[in-house]
Structure formats: structure tokens, C-alpha cells
Design a protein around this motif. Sequence first.
Motif, PDB file in Angstrom:
ATOM      1  N   ARG A 494      15.977  15.885   6.890  1.00  0.00           N
ATOM      2  CA  ARG A 494      14.707  15.722   6.178  1.00  0.00           C
ATOM      3  C   ARG A 494      13.666  15.033   7.056  1.00  0.00           C
ATOM      4  N   PRO A 495      12.443  15.589   7.132  1.00  0.00           N
ATOM      5  CA  PRO A 495      11.411  14.948   7.947  1.00  0.00           C
ATOM      6  C   PRO A 495      10.827  13.729   7.252  1.00  0.00           C
ATOM      7  N   ALA A 496      10.127  12.913   8.040  1.00  0.00           N
ATOM      8  CA  ALA A 496       9.366  11.823   7.447  1.00  0.00           C
ATOM      9  C   ALA A 496       8.259  12.413   6.590  1.00  0.00           C
ATOM     10  N   LEU A 497       7.986  11.772   5.452  1.00  0.00           N
ATOM     11  CA  LEU A 497       6.978  12.265   4.526  1.00  0.00           C
ATOM     12  C   LEU A 497       5.972  11.143   4.270  1.00  0.00           C
ATOM     13  N   PRO A 498       4.978  11.005   5.148  1.00  0.00           N
ATOM     14  CA  PRO A 498       4.055   9.877   5.046  1.00  0.00           C
ATOM     15  C   PRO A 498       3.000  10.075   3.971  1.00  0.00           C
ATOM     16  N   ALA A 499       2.683   8.989   3.274  1.00  0.00           N
ATOM     17  CA  ALA A 499       1.628   8.990   2.269  1.00  0.00           C
ATOM     18  C   ALA A 499       0.302   8.606   2.917  1.00  0.00           C
ATOM     19  N   ARG A 500      -0.793   8.854   2.198  1.00  0.00           N
ATOM     20  CA  ARG A 500      -2.122   8.527   2.732  1.00  0.00           C
ATOM     21  C   ARG A 500      -3.066   8.195   1.581  1.00  0.00           C
ATOM     22  N   TRP A 501      -3.807   7.067   1.730  1.00  0.00           N
ATOM     23  CA  TRP A 501      -4.908   6.769   0.811  1.00  0.00           C
ATOM     24  C   TRP A 501      -6.056   7.719   1.151  1.00  0.00           C
ATOM     25  N   VAL A 502      -6.543   8.471   0.177  1.00  0.00           N
ATOM     26  CA  VAL A 502      -7.580   9.471   0.425  1.00  0.00           C
ATOM     27  C   VAL A 502      -8.895   9.124  -0.254  1.00  0.00           C
ATOM     28  N   ASP A 503      -8.861   8.119  -1.121  1.00  0.00           N
ATOM     29  CA  ASP A 503     -10.063   7.709  -1.823  1.00  0.00           C
ATOM     30  C   ASP A 503      -9.783   6.328  -2.395  1.00  0.00           C
ATOM     31  N   ALA A 504     -10.802   5.676  -2.940  1.00  0.00           N
ATOM     32  CA  ALA A 504     -10.600   4.361  -3.542  1.00  0.00           C
ATOM     33  C   ALA A 504      -9.585   4.468  -4.676  1.00  0.00           C
ATOM     34  N   GLY A 505      -8.425   3.858  -4.476  1.00  0.00           N
ATOM     35  CA  GLY A 505      -7.399   3.845  -5.514  1.00  0.00           C
ATOM     36  C   GLY A 505      -6.622   5.136  -5.672  1.00  0.00           C
ATOM     37  N   VAL A 506      -6.766   6.090  -4.749  1.00  0.00           N
ATOM     38  CA  VAL A 506      -6.076   7.383  -4.874  1.00  0.00           C
ATOM     39  C   VAL A 506      -5.228   7.624  -3.619  1.00  0.00           C
ATOM     40  N   ARG A 507      -3.972   8.025  -3.834  1.00  0.00           N
ATOM     41  CA  ARG A 507      -3.062   8.351  -2.735  1.00  0.00           C
ATOM     42  C   ARG A 507      -2.556   9.786  -2.870  1.00  0.00           C
ATOM     43  N   VAL A 508      -2.251  10.389  -1.718  1.00  0.00           N
ATOM     44  CA  VAL A 508      -1.541  11.667  -1.671  1.00  0.00           C
ATOM     45  C   VAL A 508      -0.180  11.393  -1.032  1.00  0.00           C
ATOM     46  N   VAL A 509       0.880  11.760  -1.742  1.00  0.00           N
ATOM     47  CA  VAL A 509       2.233  11.422  -1.324  1.00  0.00           C
ATOM     48  C   VAL A 509       3.075  12.686  -1.253  1.00  0.00           C
ATOM     49  N   PRO A 510       3.462  13.151  -0.062  1.00  0.00           N
ATOM     50  CA  PRO A 510       4.450  14.232   0.005  1.00  0.00           C
ATOM     51  C   PRO A 510       5.815  13.696  -0.437  1.00  0.00           C
ATOM     52  N   ASP A 663       7.700   5.164   4.959  1.00  0.00           N
ATOM     53  CA  ASP A 663       6.876   6.322   5.301  1.00  0.00           C
ATOM     54  C   ASP A 663       5.969   6.727   4.148  1.00  0.00           C
ATOM     55  N   ASP A 664       6.461   6.556   2.917  1.00  0.00           N
ATOM     56  CA  ASP A 664       5.616   6.924   1.775  1.00  0.00           C
ATOM     57  C   ASP A 664       4.735   5.772   1.304  1.00  0.00           C
ATOM     58  N   GLY A 665       4.602   4.728   2.155  1.00  0.00           N
ATOM     59  CA  GLY A 665       3.601   3.701   1.919  1.00  0.00           C
ATOM     60  C   GLY A 665       3.955   2.632   0.923  1.00  0.00           C
ATOM     61  N   VAL A 666       5.248   2.479   0.574  1.00  0.00           N
ATOM     62  CA  VAL A 666       5.695   1.448  -0.366  1.00  0.00           C
ATOM     63  C   VAL A 666       6.171   0.234   0.415  1.00  0.00           C
ATOM     64  N   LEU A 667       5.926  -0.964  -0.113  1.00  0.00           N
ATOM     65  CA  LEU A 667       6.377  -2.184   0.548  1.00  0.00           C
ATOM     66  C   LEU A 667       7.900  -2.189   0.637  1.00  0.00           C
ATOM     67  N   TRP A 668       8.397  -2.472   1.824  1.00  0.00           N
ATOM     68  CA  TRP A 668       9.832  -2.437   2.107  1.00  0.00           C
ATOM     69  C   TRP A 668      10.216  -3.690   2.875  1.00  0.00           C
ATOM     70  N   LEU A 669      11.268  -4.351   2.404  1.00  0.00           N
ATOM     71  CA  LEU A 669      11.785  -5.549   3.061  1.00  0.00           C
ATOM     72  C   LEU A 669      13.115  -5.212   3.714  1.00  0.00           C
ATOM     73  N   ARG A 670      13.333  -5.735   4.910  1.00  0.00           N
ATOM     74  CA  ARG A 670      14.575  -5.477   5.618  1.00  0.00           C
ATOM     75  C   ARG A 670      15.007  -6.716   6.371  1.00  0.00           C
ATOM     76  N   VAL A 671      16.309  -7.010   6.300  1.00  0.00           N
ATOM     77  CA  VAL A 671      16.895  -8.094   7.083  1.00  0.00           C
ATOM     78  C   VAL A 671      17.837  -7.464   8.091  1.00  0.00           C
ATOM     79  N   LEU A 672      17.685  -7.815   9.361  1.00  0.00           N
ATOM     80  CA  LEU A 672      18.468  -7.222  10.423  1.00  0.00           C
ATOM     81  C   LEU A 672      18.684  -8.251  11.524  1.00  0.00           C
ATOM     82  N   PRO A 673      19.563  -7.966  12.476  1.00  0.00           N
ATOM     83  CA  PRO A 673      19.741  -8.922  13.571  1.00  0.00           C
ATOM     84  C   PRO A 673      18.454  -9.073  14.361  1.00  0.00           C
ATOM     85  N   PRO A 674      18.128 -10.285  14.814  1.00  0.00           N
ATOM     86  CA  PRO A 674      16.934 -10.444  15.651  1.00  0.00           C
ATOM     87  C   PRO A 674      17.065  -9.638  16.931  1.00  0.00           C
TER      88      PRO A 674
END
Length: 806
Positions: A494-510, A663-674
Motif C-alpha cells: 500500500r502506498p502512502a496516502l497523504p492528506a492536504r488542507w485545501v481551504d480554511a477548515g477543509v481537508r482532502v484525505v485519500p 501521512d494522513d495528517g493525524v497527530l501521532w505519538l511514538r516512543v523509540l530508541p534514541p
Amino acid sequence: MPALVTVVVPVFDVEDYLPECLDSLARQTWRGLELVLVDDGSTDGSAAIAAGWAARDDRFRLLRQDNRGLGAARNVGLDHGTGEYLMFVDSDDVLPPYAVEVLVGALERTGSDFASGNVALLTGQGLRQSWLHRGTHRTTRLGISLRDQPNLVYDRLACNKVFRRSFWTGHRLRFPEGIRYEDIPVTIPAYAVARQVDVLDLPVYYWRQRPPGAVRSLSQRQDEVPNLVDRFAAVTSASRSLARLAEPELKRWYDESALRSDLRMFLDLLPVVDDAYRRRFLDLTVDFLAGVDESVLDRLAPRLRVAWRLARERALPELLAVLAVGPAGQPSTVVRRGLRRYLDLPLLDAGHPAVPRRAYRAPGGVRTEVHEARWVGNRLLVRGLAYDVSRGAARPWQPIRLLWLRAPARRWRRMLPLPTRVHPTGGVHATGGTEPPGADGRQPGAGWAGFSTLVDPRRLRGRGGWAIGDWSFLVLLVGAGRPRPGMLAVGDARPALPARWVDAGVRVVPFVRSGRLWLRVERPGARVTGVRVAEKALLVEGVAGRRPAPGTTVCLSRVTGVVGRAYPVLPTGAGPVDGCWTARVPLEDLVADSGLVDGDARPVGDGPAATGGRAVLVGEAGAGWRVALAEPGAEPVELPVPADFTGVRQVLGPVELMARPTDDGVLWLRVLPPGPVAAGAELADGTLVLTGGLPSDGEGWAELRILLRHRESGTPTGPPLPDLVLPAEVRGAWWSVRIPLTGADGPADGDWVPLYRRRSDEMPVDLPFDVSARRMLPRDVNVGIRRLELLPDREREVVRLGPRPA
């Protein structure tokens, strides 16, 4: 107190693997565990290892019995367990730290009868997706049934599931004893009788694949007659149980899947096994197919249709002639006879009374696959392939491809035509394999199956404003014969499916639904405005359309729809309608739940020094959470971030916290080795240059090495290819590396995973890429005589190299 989960672990002669298995159980983030170890008459040191764990951790109990087999050991463990939930783990396999947490969390939310998670294969080179679960666990689906997703009949493992004990005992489920492949006669009927189940896309089980030269596991001994007999017995038992349940359609789905996978492996072995094996195979095949509906054979691929019909008639010489052309699932040359197309297999023209000519018909239909979706300027580029399977695409005009977007609501009644360009493929790079034109010209080639289109978001609005909702992609192939419609499918890679803000308060999300590409136009009701670390907490700040109601929380979810932890939202606006808010997430919670350290934030295990804790496997999904906002009584809504959000990195003792968008523009938290994170990418003069930052001031990273590891190496099918090891140039807190893509120093054709290693005596770890690097990477370009593609694989990148298309 968390609900008690009984985990049953049969143990037999696995002293080399048992410590890692039991350590992974002890480190589960779900604390309510009852771990029942059943020593099934081990003759090595396994029993002593199990006894040692039972002596030092009161969650472990050890039972002993004479050797009676896996099914009997599991049943004994069940009889001695008391948990509300049941889980089974084989003693040479491994669980990720969050496995029990997410499976039980799904059941606690939905009330389903059992939950099933994705599976990764554990090899000497790291983790890779289990082919058996690639399609079944592609997306998370909660509260569904087998009728909603028939391909779940391919999910035969018992060990990637958590069952409610009430469901298990209510349907009197038991593992068969005295045969191998105990999972199949249990899991298939369980799916059939379940009211609803939860399917999670996150890997919850690491299924060990033993390397060449080691004692082979059961699944690696298919050329032995006892395994042949037991696999047929297990499959026949499951099929007949569905017949007793009076579920004819479920039975047909299962029988088809068995002939495509479980039993096909023995069919493919016939050319290399002895006559006794072949005779036993034919006996078992005749018995099994006697209970299979004829329509099931018609739904198989042509070569399988022919092969199984010949096997049913014991026509061994003819069957071996068909198999000699290639494996039973491999594409074959297509020829014309009159107005129809057929596979050019032995007996096509000579005929055989057991095999009607229609069995040889070439498959038809529209094949589509999206390889890439990325934003070019303000437009979304979609690239992939589309062609008629039976007619091919040997020329740029064969066939003509027309694409549309269909509006989400009836009131719009809009079909937007999309500009489409045709591209050569140089052989179809698709999950189904390459299908180049045949040397004799008879096979319909697919060398011009590629296409690309650009979607201008401004066209997704009308006079009344934006068309909020889900837009579907439609494709129409126009050529010889009638037009062939279809939708744009997304393959296994599956490819990355990036989202984009296209207007004030409006997003397009594949996004992907049911394996197909869609576009969503949305007005998020809430969004993040900032993230920062202060006062031993991660402060998440945001805004909503109105003042948050009392009891509103920010939720962290490892799997979409399954909430792990929730934290109160505090309004920060001045007025009653001001929607500004903030939430405080304690850093100690993120560190403790990461699985890299124990609950007191102390390192655990014997992992490499770079991690400060447990060893992190190559390809491991790791500790990551999507962030959502939930009002009382409402479903959580995931929180998008601003277009200019750059993220946060913070070293917290033995681990590092990253807060960034998916990729779809949602806040994501990750803990990993430094460690290093790739922040930039550039392609110049046949060399891929990666740059990035290091923890703190970079001290201790002078020996940093960047590695490329072949993704399919280290499997039982062959010896691993050597890693390509490249020294990184370290300057203070920054590093860079040059990866040659041409010449003798570069990697061979194939898929390569970027890794890093701090010192030569440490295990390598996946190299993370931040958002800016993922956006800068050259996704699909020609480099000299080669083709370079960068493919996303969860939160890492895969470098694919191959010949340049003609």
C-alpha cells in the motif's frame, strides 16, 4: 483491576527459543495475565527454563505431562486456566509488548466473541508481513462477521487471537488431539459461529520462521507424508464442520481457500516427491473433493481448475505434465481458440474427459492497482496500472483508460472526468507478479498498463461549497469488445496516502476502503494547534468548533477505534463558545506503555546499548499512538494537525518521544530508541543522499553506520543476501550518508530496508524518516538504467530497485 487473560503455552523441546518467548509474555503492557506453561514431555532444557520463570514470577504456572502433542497440551492448559479471556502462544514465537492490550481492548469496547490481529514472520533478518494475513488484516474492522469479510477463512492461526471464555465454552471448542495442524478445525468453525469478531491491522504475533539448517518447524516439513495426512485431516474436519452447521456459502468460501493455499502447497510438491507420497496425495484428494461443490473448482484460477480435476481422477501423468509448466498458481501463456482466450496448458487441444475446455479459459476482468498517491503542487498525483487481464495492454492505446471521480451525495449527481496519461511499465510491477509479453507474442502483454492522473481539489466543490463526503474513483477500459468498468484497487504494498488542507477548515484525505482508493473531503470538528513538552508532560493544544463539553478527553489509540488511554481536556478559552482546549499526557505513561522499559521506567531485557532496554526487531511496528478527541457518548474523532506542524522530539532517559503527523495528517505519538532520524533526502548523480539529526549533541555516534537490508532475505527459501553497510558522516548532532544506486558498490535489484547501527557489536534498528524527509524522497524516478521507487511500509521506507522500463 484489568480483566484476567489466560495465556496457554505448550512447551516441547524449544530451549533455543523459549527464553525469548517467555520474556515477551512477561513484558506485556496488559498486566492481568495468567500464564499457563504446559511441558509436553520435553527432552531438552525447556522444562527447566519454564520452571525458572514460574519460580520468579507468580503469574507463571508450570504443568507437566507425558508427550501427547500440541492439541492435548493446549486443552490441559485451558482446563487449568481461570481467565475471562483465552489466548494461545506457541513456545518458539514472540509477542510484541502491546499484543494482549490491543486485542483485549478491542473486545472490551465491542463485546465481540474474539479478536484477531495481524501477524509478522520472524526471521533471522527481522520481521516481514505474513503472506497469509496480508489480505485478511489489511485494515482494522471492528464488530464484523465472516459474511462481511469472507477472506477471513485464510486466517487459520489460533495464536493471533484472544477469545472470550464464555464464547469458547459455550460452543464447546476443543483442539483435536493426535493430529497436527490443530488450529484449522478450531478457528474456521469459530469464525462461522461467532456473532461478531474484531480484526486489527496491527501485528500482534511474531511467527518464527526457523533458518536453514535448524530443526524445521511443522510448517516447514510439508514433504513428509505424516504432515500431508494431518493437513488434509485438519482441512477436511473444518470443511465438514461447516457442512454440519448448514452454512453452504461459508463452506464454499472455505473449500476454495483450502484449494488455493492449504492444499495447493502439496500439489506444487508432486514433481519432486516419491511415488508413495503421490499415491497418498491422490487418495486424500479424492476423499476431500468428494465433498466439494463443483462451483468451487470453477472459481479457481485456470491452472488450479485443471490440476485439481486431474487429481480427482487420479490422472497422475497428465497432472505432472500440467505442473511441469510451472507452479499451479503461476500465470501462463494465453492463446485464442475461435473467439475465446485460453491458457496454453497441456491437454488444451488433446482434451481429457475429466477437464472440460471451459476450465482452461483465461481469466478476464479489469485489473487495477494504485502504486503512488502524492501531492504535486496543489494537485494529487495518482499513479498505478489498469488493464483488461484477458486482452492485456501491449500498446499505448490498448485499451483506452478513462477515469472519473464520483461525488459522495445524490444531490451533487456529479461525475468528474480526470485527465489520464498512459505509461510503460516494463513488466507489471504488481502484487500479483510480473506479466511481461510472451516471447512468442501469444500472451497479452501488459507493458503499457501504467497510468497517472492529477486531481485538482478545486473541482471537488460546487456553487454551494465543498462536496463534503467520500468520492470514489471509477475506471473504464474501452477497446475491443464491450467497455469494462472497475474501481481503483490498492495492492498489498500500500502506498502512502497523504492528506492536504485545501481551504480554511477543509481537508482532502485519500484513504482505502475494502481494498479500493477513495477521497474524503472533510471539515474536522476539532484539530491540534500545537504540541510541546512541559512539566513532565506532553501538552496537546487544540481548537474545536465549540467549547468542549465536560468529560471530553484526548484518547491515545494503538489501533484505530481501540482506545488505550484517555486524558481530560481542559477548556482554555475565555468565553462560553470559545473552543480552545489543552490536554496533559504524562510522559511517564508514554514511556511505561512503550514496552521498551518496565512500568517504573527502568530498562528491561538484554537489548543493545542503543535502545537502553529490550531489543527492537527490524520491521517492528513499535510503540505508537494516534491521537483523537472524544466527547461523552460519542465516537473519538482523530485530530489532524496544521499544515506547518513540524513535530516534537524529546529524549526521555532510555527512550525518545516523537510527536508528528501521520501521512494522513493525524497527530501521532511514538516512543523509540534514541537514534538518528532521516530529515532530508536528495537524489544526485546516481546517489541517494540522506541527512538527519542525532540525539542531543551527537556524542557517541562517531561509528554510526547506515545499512540496507534485503526485505525478503533470511527466509527458509534461501540464504540471506549480505547487508550493504555504509559509513555515515557525523558532524555534531547531524549525520549524512551517500547510497550509490549505480555501479558495483550499489545494492542489487529488489526491495531494501534502511537501518542504522550505532556500533559494530549492536543489532541494527529501523531508520525512522520524519515528515519532511518522506515528502522529499524521490518516489519513482529513473537512475541511469535502473528504476528507483520509495515505498512506505508502515512507518518506514523501503527502497525498491529494478530495471528501467523500456
